[in-house]
Design an enzyme around this catalytic site. Structure first.
Site, short mmCIF file in Angstrom:
data_model
loop_
_atom_site.label_atom_id
_atom_site.label_comp_id
_atom_site.label_asym_id
_atom_site.label_seq_id
_atom_site.Cartn_x
_atom_site.Cartn_y
_atom_site.Cartn_z
N CYS A 258 58.90 22.24 -4.31
CA CYS A 258 58.67 22.04 -5.74
C CYS A 258 58.75 20.56 -6.10
O CYS A 258 57.99 20.07 -6.95
CB CYS A 258 59.67 22.85 -6.56
N HIS B 276 68.18 18.43 -10.19
CA HIS B 276 67.68 19.79 -9.97
C HIS B 276 68.65 20.82 -10.53
O HIS B 276 69.87 20.66 -10.45
CB HIS B 276 67.53 20.02 -8.46
#
Length: 338
Positions: free
Chosen positions: A155, A182
């Site tokens: 990602c 994150h």
């Protein structure tokens, strides 16, 4: 006619892929015919239907023994722990989306093909011996019919690589550093409990937690000209979804904030539609939840120091954006099937 796909591993990404197929009307391209997940069928159906992060699935979900019924479409369920047991031949599977995060080598992925699939798409950075690693919007045009084991990267590579390439094409990038901020993940603890990584043994909801990252290696794999020129660190924060990436670049020509942002807007409108987005609204992370783009540049946070040092803030929904890119890559692979 759509090609038949199967999903191996029905966790966060696997379920997001299934939802995106229906929510984004991709069924004319890809038909979900099978899911392999070791969880029990009731759990599979329940977690597809109800999701804390992305809300209730808008399509009807029913369960008939080992068949999941999504909007009248029948999807066969299996619970194989070994790849060598997978029933892909029985379901005429063309492409397997392996969303387990466990199998990274070409040899492991080829077991899917031995079990009847034609191609494999990994939802994580594969080993160096995979046939191709694709960051959609950057290098999907390099796929060939001979690429049978493909990685969709991570990602974070999907978020950061398109931006780096845009700035490099416009101004020349010499080097860079990245801090990935994150959301917490399932490999962390709810309360303090043992984990081999002692930082991840701490409660995810109470701390900002540094973790290891191989993002720099991922950038080099896609953009080999930057070998040895990027470094990255990562921290996990107490949110359930959406990632922010703090990107610092040294460029080879003089720039200002306007020039950087204009380059992003131009790329967004010419070639990277649906991949790259740009915003000047005063938004926070939750506002990017369920955003299908790979990367959203926060134009208000762009900074330039001494004309050559550029700092940018880029957002992404690390689940939904990545799942949509899995579908984009799978569609491209489908076009190359015999």
């Amino acid at each position: 006619m759509p090609v038949n796909i199967a999903i191996n591993g029905f966790g966060r990404i696997g379920r997001s892929v299934a939802r995106a197929l229906y929510e984004n009307d991709q069924l004319s391209h890809l038909k979900l015919v099978a899911i392999n997940e070791i969880a029990d069928p009731k759990g599979i159906a329940h977690l597809l239907k109800y999701d804390t992060t992305h809300g209730r699935f808008s399509f009807d979900v029913q369960l008939d023994n080992e068949t999941l019924i999504i909007a009248n479409d029948k999807v066969a369920l299996s619970h194989c722990e070994q790849l060598s047991q997978l029933p892909w031949q029985a379901h005429n599977v063309d492409i397997v989306l392996d969303c387990t995060g466990k199998f990274g080598s070409n040899a492991e992925a080829m077991i899917h093909i031995q079990q009847g699939a034609k191609k494999v798409l990994l939802s994580h950075p594969g080993d160096q011996d995979v046939d191709a690693t694709i960051i959609f919007g950057v290098n999907e045009h390099t796929l060939t019919p001979n690429d049978n084991v493909v990685s969709n990267g991570s990602c974070t590579t999907n978020c950061i690589v398109p931006v780096i390439k845009v700035i490099d094409d416009a101004f020349g990038v010499e080097s860079g550093t990245i801090t990935t901020i994150h959301s917490s993940m399932h490999d962390q603890q709810v309360i303090d409990a043992y984990h081999p990584d002692l930082r991840r043994s701490r409660a995810a909801s109470q701390s900002i937690i540094p973790v290891d990252t191989k993002l720099a290696a991922g950038i080099e794999r896609i953009l080999p000209k930057f070998s040895g020129r990027f470094e990255a660190i990562a921290v996990r924060v107490p949110t359930v979804n959406v990632t922010a990436m703090d990107l610092s670049l040294t460029v080879s020509s003089d720039v200002d904030i306007k020039a950087i942002n204009n380059a992003i807007v131009a790329a967004k409108n010419n070639g990277l539609q649906g991949i790259l987005c740009y915003s000047e609204e005063p938004l926070v992370s939750i506002d990017f939840n369920h955003d299908p783009h790979s990367c959203i540049v926060d134009g208000n946070q762009t900074r330039v120091s001494h004309k050559r040092l550029v700092k940018m803030l880029i957002w992404c929904d690390n689940e939904w954006g990545f799942a949509n890119r899995m579908i984009d890559t799978a569609k491209t692979m489908a076009q190359l099937l015999d």
